[in-house]
Motif scaffolding. Structure first.
Motif, PDB file in Angstrom:
ATOM      1  N   PHE A 132       4.199  12.328 -10.532  1.00  0.00           N
ATOM      2  CA  PHE A 132       5.189  11.261 -10.449  1.00  0.00           C
ATOM      3  C   PHE A 132       4.703  10.140  -9.546  1.00  0.00           C
ATOM      4  O   PHE A 132       4.820   8.954  -9.873  1.00  0.00           O
ATOM      5  N   GLY A 133       4.129  10.502  -8.406  1.00  0.00           N
ATOM      6  CA  GLY A 133       3.603   9.496  -7.487  1.00  0.00           C
ATOM      7  C   GLY A 133       2.459   8.708  -8.096  1.00  0.00           C
ATOM      8  O   GLY A 133       2.356   7.481  -7.908  1.00  0.00           O
ATOM      9  N   ARG A 134       1.599   9.389  -8.852  1.00  0.00           N
ATOM     10  CA  ARG A 134       0.497   8.694  -9.531  1.00  0.00           C
ATOM     11  C   ARG A 134       1.044   7.697 -10.553  1.00  0.00           C
ATOM     12  O   ARG A 134       0.518   6.594 -10.715  1.00  0.00           O
ATOM     13  N   SER A 135       2.111   8.096 -11.242  1.00  0.00           N
ATOM     14  CA  SER A 135       2.714   7.196 -12.229  1.00  0.00           C
ATOM     15  C   SER A 135       3.331   5.977 -11.557  1.00  0.00           C
ATOM     16  O   SER A 135       3.296   4.871 -12.107  1.00  0.00           O
ATOM     17  N   VAL A 136       3.894   6.174 -10.370  1.00  0.00           N
ATOM     18  CA  VAL A 136       4.464   5.044  -9.620  1.00  0.00           C
ATOM     19  C   VAL A 136       3.373   4.024  -9.313  1.00  0.00           C
ATOM     20  O   VAL A 136       3.549   2.819  -9.529  1.00  0.00           O
ATOM     21  N   TYR A 137       2.231   4.498  -8.822  1.00  0.00           N
ATOM     22  CA  TYR A 137       1.113   3.586  -8.548  1.00  0.00           C
ATOM     23  C   TYR A 137       0.609   2.933  -9.833  1.00  0.00           C
ATOM     24  O   TYR A 137       0.298   1.734  -9.851  1.00  0.00           O
ATOM     25  N   ALA A 138       0.522   3.719 -10.901  1.00  0.00           N
ATOM     26  CA  ALA A 138       0.027   3.179 -12.175  1.00  0.00           C
ATOM     27  C   ALA A 138       0.938   2.077 -12.695  1.00  0.00           C
ATOM     28  O   ALA A 138       0.470   1.055 -13.213  1.00  0.00           O
ATOM     29  N   MET A 139       2.242   2.249 -12.541  1.00  0.00           N
ATOM     30  CA  MET A 139       3.179   1.219 -12.976  1.00  0.00           C
ATOM     31  C   MET A 139       2.973  -0.076 -12.208  1.00  0.00           C
ATOM     32  O   MET A 139       3.114  -1.163 -12.751  1.00  0.00           O
ATOM     33  N   GLY A 140       2.631   0.052 -10.934  1.00  0.00           N
ATOM     34  CA  GLY A 140       2.395  -1.142 -10.131  1.00  0.00           C
ATOM     35  C   GLY A 140       1.170  -1.914 -10.586  1.00  0.00           C
ATOM     36  O   GLY A 140       1.131  -3.150 -10.488  1.00  0.00           O
ATOM     37  N   PHE A 141       0.165  -1.197 -11.074  1.00  0.00           N
ATOM     38  CA  PHE A 141      -1.049  -1.867 -11.548  1.00  0.00           C
ATOM     39  C   PHE A 141      -0.847  -2.472 -12.937  1.00  0.00           C
ATOM     40  O   PHE A 141      -1.203  -3.618 -13.180  1.00  0.00           O
ATOM     41  N   ALA A 145       0.199  -0.414 -19.712  1.00  0.00           N
ATOM     42  CA  ALA A 145      -0.827   0.621 -19.873  1.00  0.00           C
ATOM     43  C   ALA A 145      -0.290   1.980 -19.448  1.00  0.00           C
ATOM     44  O   ALA A 145      -0.601   3.011 -20.063  1.00  0.00           O
ATOM     45  N   CYS A 146       0.532   1.992 -18.403  1.00  0.00           N
ATOM     46  CA  CYS A 146       1.126   3.245 -17.932  1.00  0.00           C
ATOM     47  C   CYS A 146       2.025   3.837 -19.012  1.00  0.00           C
ATOM     48  O   CYS A 146       2.000   5.049 -19.263  1.00  0.00           O
ATOM     49  N   ARG A 147       2.789   2.999 -19.677  1.00  0.00           N
ATOM     50  CA  ARG A 147       3.678   3.472 -20.733  1.00  0.00           C
ATOM     51  C   ARG A 147       2.878   3.995 -21.914  1.00  0.00           C
ATOM     52  O   ARG A 147       3.206   5.051 -22.483  1.00  0.00           O
ATOM     53  N   PHE A 148       1.816   3.290 -22.300  1.00  0.00           N
ATOM     54  CA  PHE A 148       0.992   3.734 -23.426  1.00  0.00           C
ATOM     55  C   PHE A 148       0.224   5.014 -23.101  1.00  0.00           C
ATOM     56  O   PHE A 148      -0.179   5.742 -24.013  1.00  0.00           O
ATOM     57  N   SER A 149       0.022   5.279 -21.827  1.00  0.00           N
ATOM     58  CA  SER A 149      -0.691   6.507 -21.448  1.00  0.00           C
ATOM     59  C   SER A 149       0.218   7.731 -21.466  1.00  0.00           C
ATOM     60  O   SER A 149      -0.252   8.853 -21.242  1.00  0.00           O
ATOM     61  N   GLY A 150       1.500   7.519 -21.737  1.00  0.00           N
ATOM     62  CA  GLY A 150       2.407   8.654 -21.885  1.00  0.00           C
ATOM     63  C   GLY A 150       3.454   8.793 -20.804  1.00  0.00           C
ATOM     64  O   GLY A 150       4.302   9.683 -20.892  1.00  0.00           O
ATOM     65  N   SER A 151       3.428   7.941 -19.788  1.00  0.00           N
ATOM     66  CA  SER A 151       4.424   8.025 -18.719  1.00  0.00           C
ATOM     67  C   SER A 151       5.741   7.418 -19.188  1.00  0.00           C
ATOM     68  O   SER A 151       5.758   6.376 -19.851  1.00  0.00           O
ATOM     69  N   ASN A 152       6.818   8.080 -18.828  1.00  0.00           N
ATOM     70  CA  ASN A 152       8.148   7.580 -19.181  1.00  0.00           C
ATOM     71  C   ASN A 152       8.573   6.583 -18.106  1.00  0.00           C
ATOM     72  O   ASN A 152       9.228   6.929 -17.126  1.00  0.00           O
ATOM     73  N   THR A 153       8.190   5.340 -18.297  1.00  0.00           N
ATOM     74  CA  THR A 153       8.414   4.326 -17.267  1.00  0.00           C
ATOM     75  C   THR A 153       9.907   4.040 -17.066  1.00  0.00           C
ATOM     76  O   THR A 153      10.332   3.733 -15.949  1.00  0.00           O
ATOM     77  N   LYS A 154      10.702   4.166 -18.119  1.00  0.00           N
ATOM     78  CA  LYS A 154      12.143   3.943 -17.965  1.00  0.00           C
ATOM     79  C   LYS A 154      12.761   4.994 -17.055  1.00  0.00           C
ATOM     80  O   LYS A 154      13.569   4.686 -16.177  1.00  0.00           O
ATOM     81  N   ILE A 156      11.242   6.742 -14.788  1.00  0.00           N
ATOM     82  CA  ILE A 156      10.734   6.545 -13.425  1.00  0.00           C
ATOM     83  C   ILE A 156      11.537   5.461 -12.711  1.00  0.00           C
ATOM     84  O   ILE A 156      11.932   5.611 -11.551  1.00  0.00           O
ATOM     85  N   LYS A 157      11.797   4.357 -13.409  1.00  0.00           N
ATOM     86  CA  LYS A 157      12.564   3.273 -12.794  1.00  0.00           C
ATOM     87  C   LYS A 157      13.970   3.726 -12.424  1.00  0.00           C
ATOM     88  O   LYS A 157      14.465   3.425 -11.334  1.00  0.00           O
ATOM     89  N   ILE A 158      14.616   4.427 -13.339  1.00  0.00           N
ATOM     90  CA  ILE A 158      15.977   4.886 -13.060  1.00  0.00           C
ATOM     91  C   ILE A 158      15.983   5.807 -11.843  1.00  0.00           C
ATOM     92  O   ILE A 158      16.848   5.702 -10.960  1.00  0.00           O
ATOM     93  N   ILE A 159      15.009   6.703 -11.767  1.00  0.00           N
ATOM     94  CA  ILE A 159      14.939   7.613 -10.629  1.00  0.00           C
ATOM     95  C   ILE A 159      14.752   6.831  -9.334  1.00  0.00           C
ATOM     96  O   ILE A 159      15.424   7.092  -8.324  1.00  0.00           O
ATOM     97  N   LEU A 160      13.844   5.863  -9.339  1.00  0.00           N
ATOM     98  CA  LEU A 160      13.555   5.113  -8.120  1.00  0.00           C
ATOM     99  C   LEU A 160      14.766   4.322  -7.637  1.00  0.00           C
ATOM    100  O   LEU A 160      15.091   4.331  -6.438  1.00  0.00           O
ATOM    101  N   TYR A 161      15.448   3.645  -8.546  1.00  0.00           N
ATOM    102  CA  TYR A 161      16.604   2.855  -8.129  1.00  0.00           C
ATOM    103  C   TYR A 161      17.784   3.747  -7.750  1.00  0.00           C
ATOM    104  O   TYR A 161      18.574   3.403  -6.857  1.00  0.00           O
ATOM    105  N   ALA A 162      17.895   4.903  -8.402  1.00  0.00           N
ATOM    106  CA  ALA A 162      18.940   5.856  -8.017  1.00  0.00           C
ATOM    107  C   ALA A 162      18.690   6.389  -6.617  1.00  0.00           C
ATOM    108  O   ALA A 162      19.617   6.504  -5.802  1.00  0.00           O
ATOM    109  N   VAL A 163      17.439   6.692  -6.314  1.00  0.00           N
ATOM    110  CA  VAL A 163      17.099   7.188  -4.976  1.00  0.00           C
ATOM    111  C   VAL A 163      17.322   6.098  -3.931  1.00  0.00           C
ATOM    112  O   VAL A 163      17.783   6.374  -2.814  1.00  0.00           O
ATOM    113  N   ALA A 164      17.029   4.844  -4.292  1.00  0.00           N
ATOM    114  CA  ALA A 164      17.293   3.739  -3.368  1.00  0.00           C
ATOM    115  C   ALA A 164      18.790   3.633  -3.075  1.00  0.00           C
ATOM    116  O   ALA A 164      19.202   3.395  -1.934  1.00  0.00           O
TER     117      ALA A 164
END
Length: 200
Positions: A132-141, A145-154, A156-164
């Motif tokens: 999960f942490g690697r995907s967070v960094y990948a999304m920033g770059f 590309a992160c989404r096409f590599s198989g990460s569920n970027t949506k 991840i975003k929901i989790i991050l904003y929920a935690v905030a």
């Protein structure tokens, strides 16, 4: 906020979410809820506010700056509305003493400091040691590309904003410990303090 900024996002609503959570706790307590239940309501209020941000950012695809700027005003207005602009006081004595009178290790770090240290360690481990942490960094770059590599970027975003939002709820409880009051004007300008702390 650290993880959100790593993904090239932003959350301007954390101060308002904190006020909303504090007022929700105060109103619940004043309505007769036991203090532990009122604290849980504050945490859930912050979490729901974060989920709302995450939903619009992830699924409606509105830029985080616009979404959180809107909820910055909406959350503050909601806090003003349910509190009628009045501070809520009269919390139990044990609740006020949690802030600084009770320490861990015989006069060591106050409980809010312990909470901060544990959250910082947990976040560091998540970022450095998990997929999960690697995907967070990948999304920033490169989010595409992160989404096409198989990460569920949506997700991840929901989790991050929920935690905030949840963190804003925790901050609301800690702030109420310190001042013994829940009010709609709490947390004003805190979003700038948070962003500055992350950048530094």
């Amino acid at each position: 906020m650290t993880l959100i900024i790593i993904t090239s996002g932003i959350d301007l609503s954390v101060g308002s979410a904190m006020a909303m959570a504090a007022v929700a706790m105060g109103v619940s307590f004043r309505a007769g809820a036991p203090m532990p239940v009122a604290i849980l309501i504050a945490l859930l209020t912050g979490l729901l506010g974060g989920l709302l941000n995450g939903f619009f950012i992830s699924f409606v695809r509105v830029h985080p700056l616009l979404v959180t700027l809107a909820t910055y005003s909406a959350f503050r207005g909601f806090a003003e509305g349910i509190s009628h602009g009045e501070p809520i006081k009269g919390f139990p004595a044990w609740f006020a003493h949690i802030s600084g009178d009770i320490t861990i290790g015989g006069g060591g770090v106050p409980i809010p400091g312990i909470i901060f240290i544990l959250c910082a360690i947990f976040s560091a481990i998540i970022l450095a040691r998990t997929p999960f942490g690697r995907s967070v960094y990948a999304m920033g770059f490169n989010e595409t590309a992160c989404r096409f590599s198989g990460s569920n970027t949506k997700r991840i975003k929901i989790i991050l904003y929920a935690v905030a939002g949840l963190a804003a709820g925790v901050a609301a409880v800690i702030y109420a410990w310190r001042v013994g009051t829940a009010a709609a004007d709490q947390g004003e300008g805190f979003e700038l303090d948070v962003i500055t702390a992350v950048v530094l």
